[in-house]
Scaffold this motif. Structure first.
Motif, mmCIF file in Angstrom:
data_model
loop_
_atom_site.group_PDB
_atom_site.id
_atom_site.type_symbol
_atom_site.label_atom_id
_atom_site.label_comp_id
_atom_site.label_asym_id
_atom_site.label_seq_id
_atom_site.Cartn_x
_atom_site.Cartn_y
_atom_site.Cartn_z
ATOM 1 N N PHE A 179 51.966 55.585 41.255
ATOM 2 C CA PHE A 179 51.988 54.248 41.117
ATOM 3 C C PHE A 179 53.826 54.027 41.206
ATOM 4 N N CYS A 180 54.299 54.799 40.225
ATOM 5 C CA CYS A 180 55.930 54.509 40.283
ATOM 6 C C CYS A 180 56.588 54.900 41.698
ATOM 7 N N ASN A 181 56.136 55.890 42.138
ATOM 8 C CA ASN A 181 56.489 56.181 43.594
ATOM 9 C C ASN A 181 56.487 55.248 44.581
ATOM 10 N N LEU A 182 55.294 54.447 44.687
ATOM 11 C CA LEU A 182 54.868 53.369 45.356
ATOM 12 C C LEU A 182 55.830 52.115 45.205
ATOM 13 N N ILE A 183 55.959 52.078 43.909
ATOM 14 C CA ILE A 183 57.025 50.818 43.708
ATOM 15 C C ILE A 183 58.383 51.077 44.219
ATOM 16 N N LEU A 184 58.730 52.494 43.978
ATOM 17 C CA LEU A 184 59.987 52.748 44.390
ATOM 18 C C LEU A 184 60.177 52.734 45.879
ATOM 19 N N ILE A 185 59.088 53.151 46.829
ATOM 20 C CA ILE A 185 59.076 53.056 48.163
ATOM 21 C C ILE A 185 59.311 51.537 48.417
ATOM 22 N N LYS A 186 58.428 50.874 47.948
ATOM 23 C CA LYS A 186 58.474 49.312 48.197
ATOM 24 C C LYS A 186 59.954 48.695 48.163
ATOM 25 N N ILE A 187 60.688 49.067 46.931
ATOM 26 C CA ILE A 187 62.001 48.489 46.790
ATOM 27 C C ILE A 187 62.892 48.988 47.701
ATOM 28 N N ASN A 188 62.752 50.141 48.186
ATOM 29 C CA ASN A 188 63.596 50.934 48.948
ATOM 30 C C ASN A 188 63.359 50.213 50.581
ATOM 31 N N ALA A 189 62.314 49.995 50.854
ATOM 32 C CA ALA A 189 61.816 49.495 52.115
ATOM 33 C C ALA A 189 62.351 48.078 52.266
ATOM 34 N N LYS A 190 62.291 47.270 50.979
ATOM 35 C CA LYS A 190 63.015 45.946 50.821
ATOM 36 C C LYS A 190 64.593 45.881 51.088
ATOM 37 N N LYS A 191 65.277 46.829 50.906
ATOM 38 C CA LYS A 191 66.674 47.010 51.142
ATOM 39 C C LYS A 191 67.022 47.139 52.636
ATOM 40 N N THR A 192 66.029 48.085 53.292
ATOM 41 C CA THR A 192 66.494 48.202 54.725
ATOM 42 C C THR A 192 65.944 47.122 55.512
#
Length: 192
Positions: A179-192
């Motif tokens: 779950f945490c990794n999913l959140i981190l991936i979504k946050i990183n995707a919003k940056k790009t």
């Protein structure tokens, strides 16, 4: 299975060395365990951006609270397994900063034994952090193994209690990591 559990308990609990008598109570001390994980967590702050660090720590704390609650308030009352020092004879038992040899089980009310909350909590935090930081895996796994061993050595848990705690901690660590990794991936995707 329970006979093997009791046999292994006696094997670990009766393996006495003065060095272990002095060191293993420290590894069952909640303040020491918490300080170890706090120090590891602060080390991780040096290696990560603040936002990523805070998200990981948030999931670790919420997961820890869930593991502890599940162990103490759901599983222990469900299984109702008595602790070694109140259920079997000839136990080295650590209480009030000293070991006592109990020829007969103590007659007192205590919390239940299965699973070990010390084992589940330390397993959860160690695996959760290891999934993110594999370089720390050896020290984190070594630490939770010593915590679990100390619980048997001190006469407060059977090996199956500790194993059950480790399994519970691992399962929830894996789920919270995902779950945490999913959140981190979504946050990183919003940056790009």
């Amino acid at each position: 299975m329970l006979n093997l559990d009791i046999y292994l308990f006696y094997l670990i609990n009766h393996f006495r060395l003065s060095f272990l008598d002095n060191i293993l109570p420290i590894f069952s001390n909640c303040i020491f365990i918490d300080m170890f994980y706090i120090l590891v967590s602060f080390f991780l702050l040096l290696k990560n951006p603040l936002k990523k660090y805070l998200i990981i720590i948030f999931f670790m704390i919420v997961g820890f609270l869930l593991v502890d609650f599940s162990c103490a308030r759901i599983l222990k009352p469900y299984f109702k397994r008595k602790r070694p020092f109140v259920s079997i004879p000839k136990v080295y038992y650590y209480s009030n900063n000293q070991f006592k040899y109990l020829n007969t089980p103590q007659k007192k009310e205590v919390s239940f034994s299965f699973p070990s909350c010390h084992a589940s909590n330390s397993s959860f935090v160690s695996f959760f952090l290891s999934f993110f930081y594999p370089k720390l895996m050896f020290i984190l796994i070594f630490f939770f193994i010593i915590v679990g061993w100390s619980r048997i050595y001190l006469g407060v848990h059977f090996p199956l209690d500790v194993l059950g705690g480790w399994i519970l901690g691992f399962i929830l660590a894996f789920i919270f990591y995902k779950f945490c990794n999913l959140i981190l991936i979504k946050i990183n995707a919003k940056k790009t």
